[in-house]
Design an enzyme around this catalytic site. Structure first.
Site, PDB file in Angstrom:
ATOM      1  N   LYS A  78      -9.417  -4.874   3.978  1.00 47.44           N
ATOM      2  CA  LYS A  78      -9.754  -3.579   4.589  1.00 47.44           C
ATOM      3  C   LYS A  78     -11.179  -3.649   5.125  1.00 47.44           C
ATOM      4  CE  LYS A  78      -9.744   1.385   3.369  1.00 47.44           C
ATOM      5  NZ  LYS A  78      -9.529   2.356   2.262  1.00 47.44           N
ATOM      6  N   SER A 153      -6.197   5.955   3.321  1.00 47.10           N
ATOM      7  CA  SER A 153      -6.952   5.377   4.405  1.00 47.10           C
ATOM      8  C   SER A 153      -6.726   3.875   4.602  1.00 47.10           C
ATOM      9  CB  SER A 153      -8.449   5.608   4.178  1.00 47.10           C
ATOM     10  OG  SER A 153      -8.887   4.955   3.011  1.00 47.10           O
ATOM     11  N   SER A 177      -5.950   6.175  -1.477  1.00 47.77           N
ATOM     12  CA  SER A 177      -5.919   5.368  -0.254  1.00 47.77           C
ATOM     13  C   SER A 177      -5.282   3.996  -0.363  1.00 47.77           C
ATOM     14  CB  SER A 177      -7.327   5.201   0.294  1.00 47.77           C
ATOM     15  OG  SER A 177      -7.675   6.336   1.028  1.00 47.77           O
TER      16      SER A 177
HETATM   17  N1  GLN Z   1      -7.121  11.149   1.375  1.00 45.34           N
HETATM   18  C1  GLN Z   1      -8.270  11.189   0.545  1.00 45.34           C
HETATM   19  C2  GLN Z   1      -9.486  11.567   1.365  1.00 45.34           C
HETATM   20  O1  GLN Z   1      -9.343  11.754   2.539  1.00 45.34           O
HETATM   21  C3  GLN Z   1      -8.460   9.902  -0.169  1.00 45.34           C
HETATM   22  C4  GLN Z   1      -9.058   8.839   0.658  1.00 45.34           C
HETATM   23  C5  GLN Z   1      -9.309   7.554  -0.107  1.00 45.34           C
HETATM   24  O2  GLN Z   1      -8.735   7.329  -1.158  1.00 45.34           O
HETATM   25  N2  GLN Z   1     -10.223   6.746   0.414  1.00 45.34           N
HETATM   26  O3  GLN Z   1     -10.560  11.673   0.860  1.00 45.34           O
END
Ligand code: GLN
Length: 486
Positions: A78, A153, A177
């Site tokens: 990532k 994400s 994410s």
């Molecule tokens: N969807 C969550 C957010 O937007 C989690 C994102 C993540 O785990 N990086 O913060």
């Protein structure tokens, strides 16, 4: 079967027996990227030349008899873990041209295990989002249905694994994410216990929640990747000095005696898609057939998770992202003639709308006189959420639940409604708030052919139990073996 379709453990067997070389394997992965990534958009950077060089080194090591389970295995990372000499953008304009001078600890660990880094994977900007639609650089499409989001994400990581553009990948999980894109793309994903994996060199989003973990084609591969990246690191003060077990050792043990908690507050959740509910129910029945005993548990503070997370995460983000000021890193708007206007112009042009929204919310919540009402209060409720899990784990070994309330939605459907997006994180946020491990394992498909994941949560450092449950489930099901047709 093409080489790039192999699992890590299957490829390892062929490499060890010298039936294939890492250069062949890596070339197959690069060919697949060339063939399908135009459509999927998983990779921000493909480091083909470096990858083939690393593969050749791995082949030499194997010839010399030096082989680890990851030697010569092509992996994707990532794009928020620092890779020396390879751009690390966080899918943001502000870091678009940033080339780190050092590696994240996880990258060093993969390198020293002989793994091959193929490239860097798309994500929501600074990991803020659940669709990868907030990437400032490109779109990523779900390999199962190119009109849909891959989740986020770590959407690039999940899509790349699902579309066989790497054998496994690393993602990060601050509020779901890793698990949510794994669920939407039909792959395995794990968020380890807070402190299990070093975050040195991981670009920080919300430091009390962030954790790195694997995305893979099956549970054995998840265990292998976790073995490679776990462990104490003096450069991350939150990493825990605790031995790393061999996570593959426990996989085969049966499930007799395992008690699974089914949280009352999750099963009758309003907005839970009936097809997801049915898949989870069926998965629970399968596990019962394998000897798991199910008990009802209660997590009474579930309703507060979204509110607590969406105070804590933006507060920490606003603080962490203060460093992107146009002076020390990356992009600078050169139009301004003095310092403060330069900061403002740089951050206005360099950050996308969702990142700016979070920075503004976080700055507001942390401003003088407001700390107690927001961050302070949220931290107190966070303790109650963690206590809910402690209580529940007195009567069960794992908790089973959906990962996401719905299968992957269409691109553009919800992304302009932040509140709706935030609410869809309801099942994943609590694990980060409590610091406990959680994973997603493929457990079904919707009628439209979209993958659905089962979430398995456990107490701190119970990764082995989660893996054992997931592995046994995989042995009697075929969901993880299905492949999208591209
Ligand atoms: N969807 C969550 C957010 O937007 C989690 C994102 C993540 O785990 N990086 O913060």
């Amino acid at each position: 079967m093409e080489l790039n379709e192999l699992t890590i453990h299957a490829a390892h067997d062929l490499l060890r027996n010298k039936e294939i070389s890492s250069v062949e394997l890596t070339q197959a992965v690069l060919d697949q990227i060339a063939a399908v990534d135009d459509k999927v958009g998983a990779y921000i950077t493909v480091a083909g030349e470096q990858a083939l060089k690393a593969a050749a080194n791995a082949d030499q090591a194997i010839t010399a008899g030096e082989i680890t389970p990851l030697t010569g295995i092509p992996l994707g990372i990532k794009d928020l873990m620092c890779t020396r000499g390879i751009p690390t953008t966080c899918a943001s304009r502000i870091l678009e041209n940033f080339v780190p001078p050092y590696n994240a600890t996880v990258v060093d660990k993969l390198n020293s295990a002989g793994a091959v880094t193929v490239g860097k994977l798309n994500m929501d900007e600074f990991a803020m989002g659940s669709s990868t639609g907030h990437s400032a650089l490109q779109a990523t499409y779900n390999p199962w249905d190119l009109e849909r989001i891959p989740g986020g994400s770590s959407g690039g990581s999940a899509a790349a694994v699902a579309a066989d553009m790497c054998l496994g990948a690393l993602g990060s999980d601050t509020g779901g994410s890793i698990r949510q894109p794994a669920s939407h793309c039909g792959v395995v994903g794990m968020k380890p216990t807070y402190g299990r994996v070093s975050r040195f060199g991981l670009v920080a989003f919300a430091s009390s929640l962030d954790q790195i973990g694997p995305l893979s084609k099956d549970t054995r591969d998840c265990a292998l990747l976790l073995n490679a990246v776990s462990g104490y690191d003096p450069r991350d003060s939150t990493s825990v000095p605790r031995d790393v077990p061999d996570y593959t050792a426990a996989l085969k043990a049966g499930l007799k005696g395992i008690r699974a908690g089914i949280p009352r507050e999750y099963t009758d959740k309003e907005g839970l898609d009936p097809e997801v509910a049915a898949a989870i129910k069926a998965a629970i029945a399968t596990l019962e057939d394998l000897g798991v005993e199910c008990v009802e548990v209660s997590l009474p503070n579930t309703e507060h998770c979204v509110a607590v997370y969406y105070v804590i995460a933006p507060c920490e983000a606003s603080s962490n992202l203060a460093r992107y000021d146009g002076v020390k890193y990356g992009f600078r708007d050169t139009g301004a003639d003095s310092l403060i206007p330069m900061y403002r112009a740089t951050r206005s042009a360099g950050f996308g709308a969702e990142v700016q929204r979070r920075v503004i919310i976080g700055t507001y919540c942390l401003s003088a006189g407001y700390y107690d009402a927001y961050y302070g209060k949220a931290s107190q409720v966070r303790t109650l959420i963690a206590r809910d899990f402690q209580n529940a784990f007195e009567t069960c070994d794992v908790i089973l639940s959906p990962v996401a309330p719905e299968p992957a939605f269409k691109i553009g459907e919800n992304t302009d409604d932040p509140l709706k997006m935030y609410l869809s994180d309801i099942f994943t946020l609590s694990a980060n708030l409590a610091g406990i491990p959680g994973m997603s394992v493929p457990c079904g498909f919707s009628q439209a052919g979209l993958p659905i994941g089962l979430q398995i949560l456990g107490p701190h450092f119970a990764e082995e139990t989660l893996l054992k449950v997931a592995y046994n489930f995989e042995q009697t099901t075929e969901f993880h073996k299905q492949k999208p047709v591209l």
